[in-house]
Design a protein around this motif. Structure first.
Motif, mmCIF file in Angstrom:
data_model
loop_
_atom_site.group_PDB
_atom_site.id
_atom_site.type_symbol
_atom_site.label_atom_id
_atom_site.label_comp_id
_atom_site.label_asym_id
_atom_site.label_seq_id
_atom_site.Cartn_x
_atom_site.Cartn_y
_atom_site.Cartn_z
ATOM 1 N N ASN A 43 0.800 -1.118 0.154
ATOM 2 C CA ASN A 43 0.033 0.067 -0.156
ATOM 3 C C ASN A 43 0.984 1.319 -0.027
ATOM 4 O O ASN A 43 0.542 2.106 -0.800
ATOM 5 N N PHE A 44 1.908 1.203 0.783
ATOM 6 C CA PHE A 44 3.051 2.538 0.974
ATOM 7 C C PHE A 44 3.556 2.643 -0.135
ATOM 8 O O PHE A 44 3.662 3.728 -0.926
ATOM 9 N N GLU A 45 4.181 1.658 -0.945
ATOM 10 C CA GLU A 45 4.932 1.674 -2.341
ATOM 11 C C GLU A 45 4.050 2.035 -3.461
ATOM 12 O O GLU A 45 4.425 3.097 -4.274
ATOM 13 N N GLN A 46 2.817 1.503 -3.538
ATOM 14 C CA GLN A 46 1.751 2.090 -4.429
ATOM 15 C C GLN A 46 1.586 3.603 -4.466
ATOM 16 O O GLN A 46 1.461 4.249 -5.428
ATOM 17 N N HIS A 47 1.408 4.057 -3.003
ATOM 18 C CA HIS A 47 1.234 5.381 -2.940
ATOM 19 C C HIS A 47 2.480 6.402 -3.273
ATOM 20 O O HIS A 47 2.053 7.473 -3.755
ATOM 21 N N GLU A 48 3.637 5.908 -2.962
ATOM 22 C CA GLU A 48 4.839 6.490 -3.139
ATOM 23 C C GLU A 48 5.209 6.491 -4.665
ATOM 24 O O GLU A 48 5.739 7.534 -5.089
ATOM 25 N N ARG A 49 4.502 5.768 -5.383
ATOM 26 C CA ARG A 49 4.646 5.583 -6.692
ATOM 27 C C ARG A 49 3.517 6.459 -7.738
ATOM 28 O O ARG A 49 3.720 6.423 -8.746
ATOM 29 N N GLY A 50 2.691 6.809 -6.797
ATOM 30 C CA GLY A 50 1.387 7.624 -7.467
ATOM 31 C C GLY A 50 0.637 6.615 -8.158
ATOM 32 O O GLY A 50 -0.299 7.306 -8.953
ATOM 33 N N GLU A 101 28.350 23.550 -7.179
ATOM 34 C CA GLU A 101 28.185 22.129 -7.290
ATOM 35 C C GLU A 101 26.547 21.972 -7.528
ATOM 36 O O GLU A 101 25.568 22.873 -7.264
ATOM 37 N N ARG A 102 26.100 20.859 -8.038
ATOM 38 C CA ARG A 102 24.552 20.759 -8.379
ATOM 39 C C ARG A 102 24.110 19.997 -7.064
ATOM 40 O O ARG A 102 24.550 18.741 -6.583
ATOM 41 N N VAL A 103 22.778 20.450 -6.420
ATOM 42 C CA VAL A 103 22.214 19.771 -5.182
ATOM 43 C C VAL A 103 20.894 19.329 -5.738
ATOM 44 O O VAL A 103 20.097 20.324 -6.084
ATOM 45 N N VAL A 104 20.379 18.041 -5.576
ATOM 46 C CA VAL A 104 19.037 17.825 -5.752
ATOM 47 C C VAL A 104 18.697 16.881 -4.449
ATOM 48 O O VAL A 104 19.348 16.410 -3.753
ATOM 49 N N ILE A 105 17.211 16.786 -4.520
ATOM 50 C CA ILE A 105 16.591 15.975 -3.553
ATOM 51 C C ILE A 105 15.770 14.860 -4.133
ATOM 52 O O ILE A 105 15.131 15.065 -5.255
ATOM 53 N N LEU A 106 16.143 13.682 -3.733
ATOM 54 C CA LEU A 106 15.447 12.523 -4.206
ATOM 55 C C LEU A 106 14.682 11.759 -3.044
ATOM 56 O O LEU A 106 15.232 11.181 -2.136
ATOM 57 N N SER A 107 13.542 11.813 -3.189
ATOM 58 C CA SER A 107 12.706 11.247 -1.985
ATOM 59 C C SER A 107 11.441 10.404 -2.442
ATOM 60 O O SER A 107 10.980 10.862 -3.363
ATOM 61 N N ASN A 108 11.343 9.384 -1.753
ATOM 62 C CA ASN A 108 10.115 8.515 -1.617
ATOM 63 C C ASN A 108 8.820 9.459 -0.762
ATOM 64 O O ASN A 108 9.109 9.445 0.207
ATOM 65 N N THR A 109 8.290 9.833 -1.542
ATOM 66 C CA THR A 109 7.146 10.549 -0.696
ATOM 67 C C THR A 109 5.834 10.353 -1.326
ATOM 68 O O THR A 109 5.503 9.657 -2.520
ATOM 69 N N ASN A 110 4.826 11.346 -1.129
ATOM 70 C CA ASN A 110 3.613 11.104 -1.581
ATOM 71 C C ASN A 110 2.841 12.483 -1.730
ATOM 72 O O ASN A 110 3.424 13.468 -1.013
ATOM 73 N N ARG A 140 10.127 4.500 -7.244
ATOM 74 C CA ARG A 140 10.708 4.812 -5.900
ATOM 75 C C ARG A 140 11.949 3.901 -5.617
ATOM 76 O O ARG A 140 12.401 2.958 -6.055
ATOM 77 N N LYS A 141 12.692 4.625 -4.757
ATOM 78 C CA LYS A 141 13.938 4.107 -4.210
ATOM 79 C C LYS A 141 13.455 2.609 -3.418
ATOM 80 O O LYS A 141 12.471 2.604 -2.748
ATOM 81 N N PRO A 142 14.204 1.601 -3.546
ATOM 82 C CA PRO A 142 15.580 1.189 -3.831
ATOM 83 C C PRO A 142 15.653 0.784 -5.365
ATOM 84 O O PRO A 142 16.408 0.258 -5.851
ATOM 85 N N GLU A 143 14.575 1.320 -6.267
ATOM 86 C CA GLU A 143 14.545 0.806 -7.679
ATOM 87 C C GLU A 143 15.614 1.402 -8.298
ATOM 88 O O GLU A 143 15.806 2.632 -8.191
ATOM 89 N N ALA A 144 16.484 0.679 -9.179
ATOM 90 C CA ALA A 144 17.832 1.063 -9.772
ATOM 91 C C ALA A 144 17.302 1.942 -10.722
ATOM 92 O O ALA A 144 17.898 3.284 -10.947
ATOM 93 N N ARG A 145 16.178 2.058 -11.621
ATOM 94 C CA ARG A 145 15.545 2.877 -12.422
ATOM 95 C C ARG A 145 15.519 4.499 -12.019
ATOM 96 O O ARG A 145 15.649 5.418 -12.804
ATOM 97 N N ILE A 146 15.065 4.538 -10.645
ATOM 98 C CA ILE A 146 15.102 5.969 -10.122
ATOM 99 C C ILE A 146 16.339 6.649 -10.161
ATOM 100 O O ILE A 146 16.380 7.792 -10.244
ATOM 101 N N PHE A 147 17.485 5.932 -9.804
ATOM 102 C CA PHE A 147 18.604 6.436 -9.817
ATOM 103 C C PHE A 147 19.054 6.744 -10.829
ATOM 104 O O PHE A 147 19.866 7.855 -11.245
ATOM 105 N N GLN A 148 19.017 5.823 -11.879
ATOM 106 C CA GLN A 148 19.426 6.031 -13.406
ATOM 107 C C GLN A 148 18.616 7.173 -13.872
ATOM 108 O O GLN A 148 19.205 8.122 -14.691
ATOM 109 N N ARG A 149 17.432 7.523 -13.522
ATOM 110 C CA ARG A 149 16.634 8.619 -14.074
ATOM 111 C C ARG A 149 17.349 9.875 -13.783
ATOM 112 O O ARG A 149 17.540 10.894 -14.461
ATOM 113 N N VAL A 150 17.602 10.162 -12.389
ATOM 114 C CA VAL A 150 18.138 11.120 -11.906
ATOM 115 C C VAL A 150 19.521 11.461 -12.547
ATOM 116 O O VAL A 150 19.706 12.742 -12.819
#
Length: 198
Positions: A43-50, A101-110, A140-150
């Motif tokens: 339920n959490f994971e589905q919510h965090e992926r939208g 330097e480049r600074v970004v935020i990568l968050s599992n959120t909703n 969402r993290k820890p899926e590799a594709r989210i890091f690759q996307r960033v």
């Protein structure tokens, strides 16, 4: 370099026991019972992926916890997770940007949290060049594709990225891709890491 910061327990302190405390009071359910039933599952994971709405997430979680809450009561508890800023991390993020330097935020959120924290902590968005949020990306993290996307969007190789997160599973996933990853176990980890690098 690209510096990637998680949000919860890296930039902003969060505490899920506060959420359960509010729900316990509002739902008149013993806190120990809620704690024993609470888990961050599908339920959490589905919510965090939208993939599901805030309302569906709330209904699902109330059913899992067997607690009767209105959507407003659920939301009141859900937003209680935020404790406060880690100002020393905000300062470091600002200093990195001043250095170019480049600074970004990568968050599992909703969506619920994103309707709330930017107004409570405007310093967070002001300290970052860009926000990468799981529900916007559909991953969402820890899926590799989210890091690759960033990395792809930032035009940076894994070797030129540093990632800070409080979740060991996310840290290990980033390391497997060749990203330097720092496990943030308390508020001193990030300042200490930069202090040791001058």
């Amino acid at each position: 370099m690209l510096y990637i910061f998680d949000l919860g327990n890296v930039i902003v302190d969060i505490d899920f026991s506060r959420v359960l405390g509010v729900w316990s009071d509002l739902g008149r359910v013993p806190l120990a019972m809620l704690k024993s039933r609470f888990q961050m599952g599908e339920n959490f994971e589905q919510h965090e992926r939208g993939e599901i709405s805030d309302e569906q997430f709330a209904a699902n979680l109330c059913a899992e916890l067997d607690v009767a809450l209105s959507y407003e009561q659920f939301t009141a508890g859900w937003q209680a997770v935020f404790v406060g800023l880690r100002p020393e991390v905000i300062t470091l993020m600002q200093q990195l940007r001043v250095r170019g330097e480049r600074v970004v935020i990568l968050s599992n959120t909703n969506r619920l949290h994103c309707d709330y924290w930017p107004s409570q902590y405007p310093e967070v968005q002001q300290a970052a060049d860009k926000l990468y949020l799981s529900q916007d990306l559909g991953m969402r993290k820890p899926e590799a594709r989210i890091f690759q996307r960033v990395l792809q969007e930032e035009g940076v190789s894994a070797a030129d990225a540093v990632f800070f997160d409080d979740n060991l599973e996310n840290i290990e996933a980033a390391r497997q891709l060749g990203i330097t990853a720092v496990h943030v176990t308390d508020a001193q980890v990030v300042p200490d890491w930069f202090a040791h690098r001058g």
